[in-house]
Every structure is written in structure tokens, then in C-alpha cells.
Motif scaffolding. Structure first.
Motif, mmCIF file in Angstrom:
data_model
loop_
_atom_site.group_PDB
_atom_site.id
_atom_site.type_symbol
_atom_site.label_atom_id
_atom_site.label_comp_id
_atom_site.label_asym_id
_atom_site.label_seq_id
_atom_site.Cartn_x
_atom_site.Cartn_y
_atom_site.Cartn_z
ATOM 1 N N ARG A 8 113.974 51.376 85.729
ATOM 2 C CA ARG A 8 114.047 50.112 84.992
ATOM 3 C C ARG A 8 112.792 49.993 84.135
ATOM 4 O O ARG A 8 111.679 50.146 84.627
ATOM 5 C CB ARG A 8 114.120 48.926 85.933
ATOM 6 N N SER A 9 112.987 49.735 82.846
ATOM 7 C CA SER A 9 111.855 49.472 81.967
ATOM 8 C C SER A 9 112.308 48.555 80.841
ATOM 9 O O SER A 9 113.485 48.557 80.456
ATOM 10 C CB SER A 9 111.277 50.768 81.393
ATOM 11 N N LYS A 10 111.373 47.771 80.370
ATOM 12 C CA LYS A 10 111.633 46.907 79.210
ATOM 13 C C LYS A 10 110.353 46.827 78.404
ATOM 14 O O LYS A 10 109.293 46.510 78.944
ATOM 15 C CB LYS A 10 112.076 45.511 79.639
ATOM 16 N N ASN A 11 110.476 47.138 77.122
ATOM 17 C CA ASN A 11 109.341 47.062 76.209
ATOM 18 C C ASN A 11 109.740 46.261 74.989
ATOM 19 O O ASN A 11 110.830 46.468 74.440
ATOM 20 C CB ASN A 11 108.905 48.465 75.762
ATOM 21 N N VAL A 12 108.859 45.375 74.576
ATOM 22 C CA VAL A 12 109.039 44.659 73.323
ATOM 23 C C VAL A 12 108.029 45.258 72.356
ATOM 24 O O VAL A 12 106.818 45.212 72.594
ATOM 25 C CB VAL A 12 108.827 43.135 73.491
ATOM 26 N N LEU A 13 108.536 45.848 71.291
ATOM 27 C CA LEU A 13 107.688 46.544 70.329
ATOM 28 C C LEU A 13 107.031 45.551 69.373
ATOM 29 O O LEU A 13 107.414 44.376 69.308
ATOM 30 C CB LEU A 13 108.517 47.574 69.582
ATOM 31 N N SER A 14 106.060 46.022 68.612
ATOM 32 C CA SER A 14 105.273 45.142 67.748
ATOM 33 C C SER A 14 106.106 44.408 66.702
ATOM 34 O O SER A 14 105.739 43.318 66.263
ATOM 35 C CB SER A 14 104.149 45.925 67.060
ATOM 36 N N ILE A 18 113.455 45.361 71.015
ATOM 37 C CA ILE A 18 113.486 45.478 72.466
ATOM 38 C C ILE A 18 114.065 46.842 72.838
ATOM 39 O O ILE A 18 115.097 47.252 72.300
ATOM 40 C CB ILE A 18 114.372 44.376 73.076
ATOM 41 N N VAL A 19 113.404 47.535 73.746
ATOM 42 C CA VAL A 19 113.914 48.781 74.331
ATOM 43 C C VAL A 19 113.983 48.531 75.836
ATOM 44 O O VAL A 19 112.951 48.352 76.487
ATOM 45 C CB VAL A 19 113.005 49.989 74.027
ATOM 46 N N GLU A 20 115.211 48.510 76.362
ATOM 47 C CA GLU A 20 115.390 48.214 77.778
ATOM 48 C C GLU A 20 116.338 49.237 78.393
ATOM 49 O O GLU A 20 117.382 49.536 77.826
ATOM 50 C CB GLU A 20 115.946 46.811 77.968
ATOM 51 N N MET A 21 115.946 49.773 79.552
ATOM 52 C CA MET A 21 116.761 50.760 80.248
ATOM 53 C C MET A 21 116.860 50.394 81.723
ATOM 54 O O MET A 21 115.831 50.141 82.363
ATOM 55 C CB MET A 21 116.150 52.152 80.117
ATOM 56 N N VAL A 22 118.090 50.379 82.248
ATOM 57 C CA VAL A 22 118.335 50.146 83.665
ATOM 58 C C VAL A 22 119.361 51.179 84.133
ATOM 59 O O VAL A 22 120.437 51.294 83.540
ATOM 60 C CB VAL A 22 118.872 48.718 83.933
ATOM 61 N N TYR A 39 124.678 52.479 84.298
ATOM 62 C CA TYR A 39 123.519 52.359 83.416
ATOM 63 C C TYR A 39 123.790 51.436 82.234
ATOM 64 O O TYR A 39 124.931 51.234 81.820
ATOM 65 C CB TYR A 39 123.076 53.741 82.913
ATOM 66 N N SER A 40 122.700 50.906 81.735
ATOM 67 C CA SER A 40 122.721 50.072 80.541
ATOM 68 C C SER A 40 121.400 50.298 79.813
ATOM 69 O O SER A 40 120.334 49.956 80.339
ATOM 70 C CB SER A 40 122.878 48.598 80.921
ATOM 71 N N LEU A 41 121.485 50.887 78.639
ATOM 72 C CA LEU A 41 120.297 51.158 77.833
ATOM 73 C C LEU A 41 120.484 50.452 76.497
ATOM 74 O O LEU A 41 121.548 50.576 75.868
ATOM 75 C CB LEU A 41 120.120 52.666 77.621
ATOM 76 N N PHE A 42 119.478 49.713 76.058
ATOM 77 C CA PHE A 42 119.606 48.849 74.884
ATOM 78 C C PHE A 42 118.405 48.995 73.972
ATOM 79 O O PHE A 42 117.257 49.013 74.432
ATOM 80 C CB PHE A 42 119.710 47.384 75.328
ATOM 81 N N TYR A 43 118.676 49.068 72.677
ATOM 82 C CA TYR A 43 117.642 48.965 71.644
ATOM 83 C C TYR A 43 118.173 48.041 70.566
ATOM 84 O O TYR A 43 119.309 48.213 70.084
ATOM 85 C CB TYR A 43 117.306 50.329 71.027
ATOM 86 N N GLY A 44 117.378 47.075 70.209
ATOM 87 C CA GLY A 44 117.761 46.154 69.146
ATOM 88 C C GLY A 44 116.847 44.951 69.150
ATOM 89 O O GLY A 44 115.714 45.006 69.645
ATOM 90 N N TYR A 45 117.335 43.877 68.615
ATOM 91 C CA TYR A 45 116.603 42.622 68.540
ATOM 92 C C TYR A 45 117.450 41.557 69.224
ATOM 93 O O TYR A 45 118.643 41.765 69.457
ATOM 94 C CB TYR A 45 116.346 42.251 67.080
#
Length: 96
Positions: A8-14, A18-22, A39-45
Motif C-alpha cells: 500500500r502506498s499513496k503519494n501526492v506529487l508536486s 495522486i499515485v496510489e497502489m493497493v 489490486y487497485s492502482l491509480f494515477y490521476g487527479y
């Protein structure tokens, strides 16, 4: 056996992206998938999905790229993460 959280990780970029992986190991296959991972992996706003990989019940393994959905061939957790991050990288490079 209960579901086991593998990653599990979640990062909010500058820029606010959002990059989130579970990723879970589950006791039974998710309907439509041939493996024991959910699994659920997400990149977007917020409110805007650009890249996503998931295995929703009944749909099986698939990914969403720029508004289009297509099948995804799951092999390993490591390959899943690598494929997802590659697609994120390609889209981030294109937005510069």
C-alpha cells in the motif's frame, strides 16, 4: 485464510497528481481473474483518472489508459507495479 495486505502506498506529487497502489493476497480468486490477488492502482487527479489498473469482480484484470479500458495480463505483483509505473511515467513525460 484472511486477505493479506501485500503493498500500500499513496503519494501526492508536486503538481497535485495522486499515485496510489493497493495490492492484497486473497484466499479466493476474484471473479474473472486467474490468480489470488486483488489490486487497485491509480494515477490521476481528484476526479480525473489517467491510468488505473484493477481487477474488479466480473471484469477481471484490466487497465484504464486515458479514458479507454483494455484487458491486462497479470503475471506477478512485481510486473504489475512495473507496468503501472511505466504507464504513469509515459503520461507524466507527455505532460511536460
Amino acid at each position: 485464510m484472511k486477505a493479506e495486505l501485500l503493498y500500500r502506498s499513496k503519494n501526492v506529487l508536486s503538481d497535485g497528481a495522486i499515485v496510489e497502489m493497493v495490492i492484497w493476497k486473497v484466499p479466493r480468486r476474484v471473479e474473472g481473474s486467474q490468480h489470488f490477488h486483488k489490486y487497485s492502482l491509480f494515477y490521476g487527479y481528484a476526479g480525473s483518472r489517467i491510468v488505473a489498473y484493477d481487477n474488479e469482480r466480473g471484469k477481471g484484470d484490466h487497465r484504464h489508459l486515458d479514458g479507454n479500458e483494455e484487458p491486462y495480463e497479470f503475471s506477478t505483483v512485481e510486473a504489475l507495479i512495473s507496468d503501472f509505473l511505466r504507464d504513469v511515467h509515459v503520461r507524466r513525460q507527455g505532460s511536460r
